[in-house]
Write a protein that holds these residues in place. Structure first.
Motif, short mmCIF file in Angstrom:
data_model
loop_
_atom_site.label_atom_id
_atom_site.label_comp_id
_atom_site.label_asym_id
_atom_site.label_seq_id
_atom_site.Cartn_x
_atom_site.Cartn_y
_atom_site.Cartn_z
N PRO A 239 0.83 -1.21 0.00
CA PRO A 239 0.00 0.00 0.00
C PRO A 239 0.86 1.26 0.00
N LEU A 240 0.30 2.34 -0.52
CA LEU A 240 0.94 3.65 -0.40
C LEU A 240 0.70 4.21 0.99
N TYR A 241 -0.54 4.18 1.43
CA TYR A 241 -0.91 4.65 2.77
C TYR A 241 -1.50 3.48 3.55
N LEU A 242 -0.69 2.84 4.39
CA LEU A 242 -1.20 1.75 5.21
C LEU A 242 -1.96 2.29 6.41
N ARG A 243 -1.58 3.47 6.87
CA ARG A 243 -2.28 4.13 7.97
C ARG A 243 -2.85 5.46 7.46
N GLY A 244 -3.78 6.01 8.20
CA GLY A 244 -4.42 7.25 7.77
C GLY A 244 -3.43 8.39 7.64
N THR A 245 -3.80 9.36 6.82
CA THR A 245 -2.96 10.54 6.65
C THR A 245 -3.84 11.78 6.60
N THR A 246 -3.26 12.91 6.87
CA THR A 246 -4.00 14.17 6.81
C THR A 246 -3.52 15.05 5.67
N THR A 247 -2.54 14.58 4.89
CA THR A 247 -2.00 15.42 3.84
C THR A 247 -1.48 14.60 2.68
#
Length: 285
Positions: free
Chosen positions: A67-75
């Motif tokens: 995955p690119l984002y395995l955890r949440g991101t804000t940006t």
């Protein structure tokens, strides 16, 4: 040519997203559903080098295992490395789709590709998927060798068949012990030691083995451990997945051009061998 939504529907038949682990982040990260797809690139990691390769190739769909984002991101700001990946993909009309633990558990999946690269005959899943009545899906694979090998010979086969990395293959166990059966798991596998012992195999080939789990596993049994680079154990899946999409494309008359990245994205770039032999007595003063 097919639309992105049609290609994703086909990929979801191979690796249904609902079969991913609950903590995972699989599926389409970016891309217009009505976008026409002509060229697809498969890779392990959605990192800048791979995205640049997709741009140069003229691909409009990138499929990665991680995955690119395995955890949440804000940006997704372009001054962050993952944000730059997103910006580059969108600016170049490249969709990104991820198949991670749903591809690990598939039939065939990541560990089947790993076994195939080593010329091992798959007997069954190491951890069967209870939702599969045929008992073919699941994590890892229990395999048989075409003929017995010593641990050192099996390690040499793995080093020769898997993509070259700085790490190569680390071995724990008697190098002259005979191996007839082996469990394999692409990616990090030391959470599967209980299942490996229950399978009664002679050796376990995986990646990212940590000190304490490996030490405890060796204390429990004479099981030989072969530790390869994480990227190297999962790269063979890219070739398998590309062949599966090629078959779908031919059957549907899509005419897709499907490619596999050979760019090495393993983070380790060099290896310095110890000057003393592993059996040297005593630690440095």
């Amino acid at each position: 040519m097919p639309r992105l939504s049609e290609v994703i529907a086909a990929l979801d038949t191979l690796w249904p997203p609902e079969r991913a682990e609950g903590w995972d982040a699989v599926g389409t990260v970016c891309g217009e559903p009505d976008q026409e797809i002509t060229r697809v690139l498969f890779a392990v990691d959605p990192v800048r080098e791979i995205v640049d390769e997709a741009v140069k190739l003229g691909a409009n769909l990138l499929v990665t295992h991680h995955p690119l984002y395995l955890r949440g991101t804000t940006t997704v700001a372009a001054d962050t490395f993952k944000g730059r990946v997103v910006h580059t993909l969108i600016k170049n009309d490249i969709a990104l789709h991820v198949a991670h633990t749903n591809a690990d558990r598939a039939d065939p999946g990541v560990s089947d590709a790993l076994a195939g690269a080593l010329d091992l005959r798959v007997v069954r899943p190491l951890v069967p998927d209870p939702t599969d009545p045929e008992g073919r899906r699941g994590l890892g694979r229990v395999c048989e060798l075409d003929h017995p090998l010593t641990v050192s010979e099996l390690a040499a086969r793995a080093a020769g068949r898997l993509p070259a990395t700085a790490q190569g293959i680390r071995v724990a166990g008697d190098p002259e012990a005979v191996v007839r059966t082996v469990a394999v798991s692409g990616g990090s596998g030391d959470s599967l030691f209980d299942d490996v012992r229950a399978a009664g195999v002679d050796a376990f080939l995986t990646a990212d083995l940590r000190h304490h789990p490996a030490s405890e596993a060796r204390a429990h049994s004479p099981l030989a451990l072969l530790d390869a680079a994480h990227w190297a154990t999962e790269w063979p899946w890219c070739e398998l997945a590309a062949a599966q999409l090629d078959e779908i494309s031919d059957r549907k008359g899509w005419g897709l051009r499907v490619h596999v990245s050979k760019t090495v994205t393993d983070p380790w770039t060099a290896h310095a061998a110890s000057t003393e032999t592993p059996n040297a007595m005593g630690a440095p003063n």
